[in-house]
Design a protein around this motif. Structure first.
Motif, PDB file in Angstrom:
ATOM      1  N   ASP A 223       7.622  29.734   6.180  1.00 33.70           N
ATOM      2  CA  ASP A 223       7.276  28.540   6.954  1.00 33.70           C
ATOM      3  C   ASP A 223       6.163  28.831   7.971  1.00 33.70           C
ATOM      4  OD1 ASP A 223       9.288  27.225   5.575  1.00 33.70           O
ATOM      5  OD2 ASP A 223      10.784  27.511   7.164  1.00 33.70           O
ATOM      6  N   HIS A 224       5.636  27.752   8.539  1.00 29.08           N
ATOM      7  CA  HIS A 224       4.688  27.819   9.662  1.00 29.08           C
ATOM      8  C   HIS A 224       3.420  28.599   9.310  1.00 29.08           C
ATOM      9  CE1 HIS A 224       7.809  26.143  12.207  1.00 29.08           C
ATOM     10  NE2 HIS A 224       8.634  27.078  11.769  1.00 29.08           N
ATOM     11  N   ARG A 226      -0.757  28.849   8.085  1.00 31.61           N
ATOM     12  CA  ARG A 226      -2.022  28.179   8.410  1.00 31.61           C
ATOM     13  C   ARG A 226      -3.123  28.710   7.498  1.00 31.61           C
ATOM     14  NH1 ARG A 226      -5.986  28.736  13.262  1.00 31.61           N
ATOM     15  NH2 ARG A 226      -4.780  30.611  13.762  1.00 31.61           N
ATOM     16  N   ASN A 253       7.964  24.852   4.849  1.00 31.85           N
ATOM     17  CA  ASN A 253       7.811  23.812   5.876  1.00 31.85           C
ATOM     18  C   ASN A 253       6.695  24.151   6.859  1.00 31.85           C
ATOM     19  OD1 ASN A 253      10.027  22.458   4.823  1.00 31.85           O
ATOM     20  ND2 ASN A 253      11.460  23.159   6.397  1.00 31.85           N
ATOM     21  N   ASP A 254       6.134  23.084   7.437  1.00 32.40           N
ATOM     22  CA  ASP A 254       5.282  23.194   8.630  1.00 32.40           C
ATOM     23  C   ASP A 254       4.030  24.034   8.384  1.00 32.40           C
ATOM     24  OD1 ASP A 254       7.038  21.718  10.557  1.00 32.40           O
ATOM     25  OD2 ASP A 254       8.410  23.326  10.027  1.00 32.40           O
ATOM     26  N   TRP A 255       3.321  23.714   7.312  1.00 28.88           N
ATOM     27  CA  TRP A 255       2.042  24.357   7.047  1.00 28.88           C
ATOM     28  C   TRP A 255       0.898  23.460   7.504  1.00 28.88           C
ATOM     29  CZ3 TRP A 255       0.196  28.801   4.232  1.00 28.88           C
ATOM     30  CH2 TRP A 255       1.196  29.765   4.018  1.00 28.88           C
ATOM     31  N   ARG A 285       6.676  18.368   6.360  1.00 30.74           N
ATOM     32  CA  ARG A 285       5.711  18.369   7.468  1.00 30.74           C
ATOM     33  C   ARG A 285       4.451  19.189   7.181  1.00 30.74           C
ATOM     34  NH1 ARG A 285      10.743  18.840   9.286  1.00 30.74           N
ATOM     35  NH2 ARG A 285      10.539  21.115   9.491  1.00 30.74           N
ATOM     36  N   THR A 286       4.000  19.188   5.949  1.00 30.35           N
ATOM     37  CA  THR A 286       2.697  19.765   5.637  1.00 30.35           C
ATOM     38  C   THR A 286       1.605  18.836   6.139  1.00 30.35           C
ATOM     39  OG1 THR A 286       3.590  20.829   3.662  1.00 30.35           O
ATOM     40  CG2 THR A 286       1.198  20.592   3.788  1.00 30.35           C
TER      41      THR A 286
END
Length: 471
Positions: A223-224, A226, A253-255, A285-286
């Motif tokens: 996750d997370h 960038r 998630n969360d990229w 939440r991409t």
């Protein structure tokens, strides 16, 4: 006199039939470029007259929709990898000048290490480079070239770099797949399992099937992440049955995927379907923002379907889903402020993507935006779409205040959204006259990184010249 009457009636009947057909295709949101391959396929394998007629109809439809089939020169953009280096990393310097030294430094890396490659060419063969130890939020492990363009890592293995540890950052590097068999060069980076907080900045990755492959492993998820300011492209069409998607993100998630140039991801093998980037596998939440996606910039192919950005992709097998079910492929995904162009299929595709937001994108020479299946819901607002916006198979969308083209006009070769720009086919996207504007209540930086005014232009940018690299 009677003959003239019969000819007039026949002409009127033909016109009426054509109008009815266009009306039906408009009601279904079927663009000419997506109808053309179906006609070509259905007419093939028959006698020469039927096959030839079907091919002619397909070419005509494609020409009406897409225009000239010529590659265009790409202006120098201030998006994607840049000649200026990423900001200097702080930490313990480790200098390497061979693949063996690089492999050893990565295996022994500690939090805060900054592994800098000396200028030159490096060849990865037999076994991928591995990043398995853990960095930390305060002290990530960095692998970098000091100057962009000074280091090229040639890859002959299925994967160039496998990242399984958290807090690794890669910057200013060049990676190139050099496999004779395209199926043997799948990924430049494979980010897997516990590799959370992965970062890739200002890299150039060329000639892979999926330049970034991201997925979970044994209950852990990376996750997370960038991916920012990279150039991802292929110099030749990929002759492979493997998935061709420069950013293939599954179950994480969360990229944040921002400021990249993604181009020329043509797949000639298998089903011929490829994507610029997708997020699927029950992740959430991409954010895709401020990217330039050119499905076919220099490469052209008669067959295959190329999609720009997608929440959901082509779906995921249940064993690979984050929740083991994939009731939804992606939740709360965002696609905003992107330029997507030159795609043989839709520019944006939402497949089982719940609570999606598609805001202020510019789509040129694509089949538009598709929202598909009952699990999908999307707010679509402020986009400039050279094509249609449609839901199908029960997809739910709220389309508000967009500039889009009625699909029926595409069958007449009419493209009003292209008329906003000086020369869209060559990506001269200066406004031809005054930009149409709309009131915005929430403002994010546009494609070029500039603040939007309260009365903002439709689409991805205010002034495209701000997206060009300094001369």
């Amino acid at each position: 006199m009677r003959l003239r009457l019969w000819l007039a009636l026949a002409a009127l009947a033909g016109i009426g039939t054509a109008a009815a057909g266009i009306g039906y295709l408009h009601s279904q949101g079927i663009a000419p470029r997506t109808l053309a391959p179906y006609i070509a396929k259905r007419s093939s394998g028959h006698n020469d007259l039927i096959t030839g007629s079907g091919a002619w109809v397909a070419r005509t439809l494609t020409g009406l929709d897409r225009g000239a089939d010529e590659p265009s020169a790409l202006p120098a953009l201030a998006l994607g990898a840049q000649p200026r280096p990423a900001p200097e990393a702080q930490g313990m310097p480790r200098h390497v000048s061979t693949v063996e030294e690089l492999r050893a430094a990565m295996a022994a890396a500690q939090p805060g290490d900054v592994i800098t490659l000396a200028p030159g060419n490096y060849l990865v063969r037999k076994k991928a480079l591995e990043a398995r130890t853990a960095g930390s939020a305060a002290q990530p492990i960095v692998v970098r070239a000091q100057h962009p363009g000074s280091v090229m890592i040639d890859v002959t293995t299925l994967e160039g770099i496998v990242v399984a540890g958290p807090y690794w950052r890669f910057e200013n590097l060049g990676l190139r797949g050099v496999c004779r068999n395209h199926g043997d060069c799948d990924h430049a980076f494979h980010v897997v399992g516990g590799a959370h907080h992965f970062t890739a900045l200002n890299n150039t990755l060329v000639d892979f099937n999926a330049h970034f492959k991201i997925n979970g492993w044994r209950g852990q998820f990376p996750d997370h992440g960038r991916i920012e300011g990279n150039t991802l492209r292929n110099d030749v069409a990929r002759r492979t049955r493997s998935p061709v998607t420069p950013i293939d993100l599954v179950a994480a998630n969360d990229w944040l995927i921002r400021g990249n140039l993604i181009a020329d991801f043509v797949k000639l093998g298998g089903d011929g379907i490829s994507y610029g980037a997708f997020a699927k596998g029950a992740g959430a939440r991409t954010v895709f923002e401020r990217n330039v996606v050119l499905c076919e910039q220099r490469l052209r192919a008669a067959r295959g379907l190329r999609v720009g950005l997608s929440l959901g992709g082509g779906g995921t097998g249940k064993p690979y889903c984050r929740d083991g079910r994939c009731i939804t492929e992606q939740e709360e995904g965002v696609i905003r402020n992107n330029l997507i162009a030159s795609c043989s299929d839709v520019g944006i595709y939402v497949n089982s993507g719940a609570r999606s937001r598609i805001v202020h994108n510019t789509l040129l020479d694509t089949a538009g935006i598709d929202v598909r299946f009952p699990e999908s819901s999307a707010d679509i607002e402020g986009n400039l779409v050279d094509g249609g916006i449609r839901s199908r198979n029960g997809g739910q969308l709220r389309s508000q205040d967009n500039l889009a083209t009625p699909v029926g006009l595409l069958y007449l070769g009419v493209h009003p959204q292209r008329g906003h720009f000086i020369a869209p086919a060559s990506l001269d996207l200066r406004w031809d006259g005054e930009a149409e504007r709309r009131a915005v209540s929430e403002s994010t930086p546009d494609l070029c990184g500039k603040a939007r005014p309260a009365q903002a232009a439709y689409g991805a940018f205010e002034d495209f010249e701000a997206c060009l690299a300094p001369r």
